[in-house]
Design an enzyme around this catalytic site. Structure first.
Site, PDB file in Angstrom:
ATOM      1  N   ASN A   6       1.693   3.079  -2.529  1.00 55.95           N
ATOM      2  CA  ASN A   6       1.042   4.048  -3.429  1.00 55.95           C
ATOM      3  C   ASN A   6      -0.225   4.621  -2.801  1.00 55.95           C
ATOM      4  O   ASN A   6      -0.529   5.806  -2.959  1.00 55.95           O
ATOM      5  CB  ASN A   6       0.733   3.406  -4.779  1.00 55.95           C
ATOM      6  CG  ASN A   6       1.942   3.425  -5.691  1.00 55.95           C
ATOM      7  OD1 ASN A   6       2.370   4.489  -6.145  1.00 55.95           O
ATOM      8  ND2 ASN A   6       2.499   2.258  -5.948  1.00 55.95           N
ATOM      9  N   HIS A  33       0.977   1.063 -13.130  1.00 57.66           N
ATOM     10  CA  HIS A  33       1.742  -0.121 -13.530  1.00 57.66           C
ATOM     11  C   HIS A  33       3.220   0.257 -13.553  1.00 57.66           C
ATOM     12  O   HIS A  33       3.570   1.321 -14.069  1.00 57.66           O
ATOM     13  CB  HIS A  33       1.281  -0.609 -14.904  1.00 57.66           C
ATOM     14  CG  HIS A  33       2.003  -1.840 -15.346  1.00 57.66           C
ATOM     15  ND1 HIS A  33       1.735  -3.092 -14.825  1.00 57.66           N
ATOM     16  CD2 HIS A  33       3.040  -2.019 -16.209  1.00 57.66           C
ATOM     17  CE1 HIS A  33       2.555  -3.979 -15.374  1.00 57.66           C
ATOM     18  NE2 HIS A  33       3.353  -3.350 -16.211  1.00 57.66           N
ATOM     19  N   MET A  56      -3.929  -6.786  -7.366  1.00 51.55           N
ATOM     20  CA  MET A  56      -3.411  -7.807  -8.277  1.00 51.55           C
ATOM     21  C   MET A  56      -4.522  -8.732  -8.800  1.00 51.55           C
ATOM     22  O   MET A  56      -4.352  -9.943  -8.876  1.00 51.55           O
ATOM     23  CB  MET A  56      -2.309  -8.616  -7.585  1.00 51.55           C
ATOM     24  CG  MET A  56      -1.161  -7.755  -7.075  1.00 51.55           C
ATOM     25  SD  MET A  56      -0.421  -6.673  -8.335  1.00 51.55           S
ATOM     26  CE  MET A  56       0.750  -7.821  -9.062  1.00 51.55           C
ATOM     27  N   ARG A  57      -5.648  -8.149  -9.163  1.00 53.60           N
ATOM     28  CA  ARG A  57      -6.782  -8.943  -9.619  1.00 53.60           C
ATOM     29  C   ARG A  57      -7.422  -8.185 -10.781  1.00 53.60           C
ATOM     30  O   ARG A  57      -7.478  -6.960 -10.760  1.00 53.60           O
ATOM     31  CB  ARG A  57      -7.768  -9.044  -8.454  1.00 53.60           C
ATOM     32  CG  ARG A  57      -8.763 -10.124  -8.530  1.00 53.60           C
ATOM     33  CD  ARG A  57      -9.471 -10.248  -7.189  1.00 53.60           C
ATOM     34  NE  ARG A  57      -8.721 -11.049  -6.247  1.00 53.60           N
ATOM     35  CZ  ARG A  57      -8.648 -12.383  -6.302  1.00 53.60           C
ATOM     36  NH1 ARG A  57      -9.284 -13.050  -7.231  1.00 53.60           N
ATOM     37  NH2 ARG A  57      -7.943 -13.046  -5.413  1.00 53.60           N
ATOM     38  N   LEU A  64     -10.450  -6.833 -13.005  1.00 49.85           N
ATOM     39  CA  LEU A  64     -11.863  -6.501 -12.842  1.00 49.85           C
ATOM     40  C   LEU A  64     -12.613  -6.959 -14.087  1.00 49.85           C
ATOM     41  O   LEU A  64     -12.065  -6.951 -15.193  1.00 49.85           O
ATOM     42  CB  LEU A  64     -12.017  -4.989 -12.678  1.00 49.85           C
ATOM     43  CG  LEU A  64     -11.299  -4.386 -11.465  1.00 49.85           C
ATOM     44  CD1 LEU A  64     -11.322  -2.864 -11.530  1.00 49.85           C
ATOM     45  CD2 LEU A  64     -11.941  -4.871 -10.169  1.00 49.85           C
ATOM     46  N   ASP A  70      -3.677  -3.682 -18.537  1.00 48.01           N
ATOM     47  CA  ASP A  70      -2.603  -2.685 -18.694  1.00 48.01           C
ATOM     48  C   ASP A  70      -2.634  -2.017 -20.066  1.00 48.01           C
ATOM     49  O   ASP A  70      -1.600  -1.616 -20.597  1.00 48.01           O
ATOM     50  CB  ASP A  70      -1.216  -3.332 -18.453  1.00 48.01           C
ATOM     51  CG  ASP A  70      -1.069  -3.900 -17.048  1.00 48.01           C
ATOM     52  OD1 ASP A  70      -1.715  -3.371 -16.120  1.00 48.01           O
ATOM     53  OD2 ASP A  70      -0.318  -4.869 -16.882  1.00 48.01           O
ATOM     54  N   GLU A  84       6.726   6.330  -8.734  1.00 47.67           N
ATOM     55  CA  GLU A  84       5.284   6.034  -8.665  1.00 47.67           C
ATOM     56  C   GLU A  84       4.611   6.942  -7.639  1.00 47.67           C
ATOM     57  O   GLU A  84       3.517   7.457  -7.855  1.00 47.67           O
ATOM     58  CB  GLU A  84       5.053   4.570  -8.271  1.00 47.67           C
ATOM     59  CG  GLU A  84       5.470   3.561  -9.326  1.00 47.67           C
ATOM     60  CD  GLU A  84       5.099   2.144  -8.944  1.00 47.67           C
ATOM     61  OE1 GLU A  84       3.961   1.917  -8.486  1.00 47.67           O
ATOM     62  OE2 GLU A  84       5.950   1.241  -9.097  1.00 47.67           O
ATOM     63  N   GLY A 130       0.780  -1.230   0.000  1.00 48.30           N
ATOM     64  CA  GLY A 130       0.000   0.000   0.000  1.00 48.30           C
ATOM     65  C   GLY A 130       0.812   1.282   0.000  1.00 48.30           C
ATOM     66  O   GLY A 130       0.292   2.335   0.377  1.00 48.30           O
ATOM     67  N   GLU A 182     -10.874  -2.844 -20.568  1.00 48.15           N
ATOM     68  CA  GLU A 182     -10.978  -4.303 -20.406  1.00 48.15           C
ATOM     69  C   GLU A 182      -9.661  -5.035 -20.629  1.00 48.15           C
ATOM     70  O   GLU A 182      -9.398  -6.040 -20.003  1.00 48.15           O
ATOM     71  CB  GLU A 182     -12.068  -4.855 -21.315  1.00 48.15           C
ATOM     72  CG  GLU A 182     -13.429  -4.692 -20.693  1.00 48.15           C
ATOM     73  CD  GLU A 182     -14.482  -5.480 -21.440  1.00 48.15           C
ATOM     74  OE1 GLU A 182     -14.325  -6.714 -21.560  1.00 48.15           O
ATOM     75  OE2 GLU A 182     -15.442  -4.852 -21.910  1.00 48.15           O
TER      76      GLU A 182
HETATM   77  C1  GAR Z   1       3.630  -1.056  -7.343  1.00 49.52           C
HETATM   78  O1  GAR Z   1       4.929  -1.089  -7.890  1.00 49.52           O
HETATM   79  C2  GAR Z   1       2.594  -1.072  -8.456  1.00 49.52           C
HETATM   80  O2  GAR Z   1       2.973  -0.325  -9.581  1.00 49.52           O
HETATM   81  C3  GAR Z   1       2.556  -2.536  -8.773  1.00 49.52           C
HETATM   82  O3  GAR Z   1       2.605  -3.188  -7.523  1.00 49.52           O
HETATM   83  C4  GAR Z   1       3.312  -2.365  -6.599  1.00 49.52           C
HETATM   84  C5  GAR Z   1       2.441  -2.129  -5.399  1.00 49.52           C
HETATM   85  O4  GAR Z   1       3.155  -1.506  -4.366  1.00 49.52           O
HETATM   86  N1  GAR Z   1       1.371  -2.857  -9.485  1.00 49.52           N
HETATM   87  C6  GAR Z   1       1.297  -3.865 -10.355  1.00 49.52           C
HETATM   88  O5  GAR Z   1       2.240  -4.585 -10.617  1.00 49.52           O
HETATM   89  C7  GAR Z   1      -0.050  -4.017 -11.002  1.00 49.52           C
HETATM   90  N2  GAR Z   1      -0.011  -5.036 -12.017  1.00 49.52           N
HETATM   91  P1  GAR Z   1       2.367  -0.817  -3.172  1.00 49.52           P
HETATM   92  O6  GAR Z   1       1.377  -1.841  -2.626  1.00 49.52           O
HETATM   93  O7  GAR Z   1       3.459  -0.509  -2.171  1.00 49.52           O
HETATM   94  O8  GAR Z   1       1.696   0.411  -3.695  1.00 49.52           O
END
Ligand code: GAR
Length: 210
Positions: free
Chosen positions: A14, A109, A90-91, A93, A145, A174, A12, A142
């Site tokens: 981000n 991403h 990571m799911r 929709l 990415d 990010e 979490g 849909e």
């Molecule tokens: C981040 O690097 C995000 O970009 C990536 O997971 C990480 C989550 O970190 N997202 C993906 O790979 C989506 N396919 P966080 O939980 O510390 O924000």
């Protein structure tokens, strides 16, 4: 202020960056809840520390994907968000879910899309011999990415980088880029047009590239 619900599956960081931005004066959005599909997600405690309501919907508590998503949709309807931010969720929709909220769901991403969608993105960038990497905030459509790009930032790939060292470097940008993108959408400076492309009234990304 725009009501935002953030979806997480993990640490979490981000979500925390978005929450910190929302706590700054004049920011045009507020986080009304965090939804996680994992009871063990580290981000849940970090949200609670900030006084943000959390909701957990574990996939295994439901008989199927449809039931799981229906429960999430019920909770979302009650929260009536203006914007949904996927932050390490990571799911995938369903198309129906996305259509209901089209143009109002953002995802981050950790690659320079359209390069390296999906998993193991950092190792794939290194293996390809790339000298730059970065992150992309995009509207969710849909295709995984694949949605129109709202904001991107770039970092170098340096000799000796591993997937982990590169992931850590990308994560730092990010945390800047996602709040910038959320601000643009909340202010109406970007939107998803009827043709599925981004309508843009401002530039956001690596300031050196401007
Ligand atoms: C981040 O690097 C995000 O970009 C990536 O997971 C990480 C989550 O970190 N997202 C993906 O790979 C989506 N396919 P966080 O939980 O510390 O924000």
């Amino acid at each position: 202020r725009n009501r935002v619900v953030v979806f997480i599956s993990g640490g979490g960081s981000n979500m925390v960056a978005l929450a910190d931005a929302c706590a700054s004066p004049g920011f045009p959005a507020e986080i009304v809840a965090v939804i996680s599909d994992k009871a063990t997600a580290g981000g849940l405690a970090r949200a609670a520390e900030r006084g943000i309501a959390t909701h957990v919907f574990e996939r295994r508590s439901y008989t199927g994907k449809a039931e799981h998503e229906a429960a999430i949709l019920d909770a979302l309807n009650a929260l009536s968000p203006d914007i949904i931010c996927l932050a390490g969720y990571m799911r995938l929709l369903s198309g129906e879910f996305i259509k209901r909220h089209e143009g109002r769901i953002l995802n981050i991403h950790p690659s320079l899309l359209p390069l390296f969608p999906g998993l193991h993105t950092h190792q794939r960038a290194i293996d390809a011999g790339m000298m730059i990497a970065g992150c992309t905030v995009h509207f969710v459509t849909e295709g995984m990415d694949e949605g129109p790009i709202v904001a991107q930032s770039v970092v170098p790939i340096v000799p000796g980088d591993t997937a982990d060292s590169l992931a850590a470097r990308v994560l730092t940008v990010e945390h800047r880029t996602y709040p910038q993108a959320l601000r643009l959408l909340a202010e109406g400076a970007v939107g998803m047009g009827a043709d599925g492309r981004v309508e843009r009234k401002a530039y956001v990304g690596d300031p050196q590239a401007k």
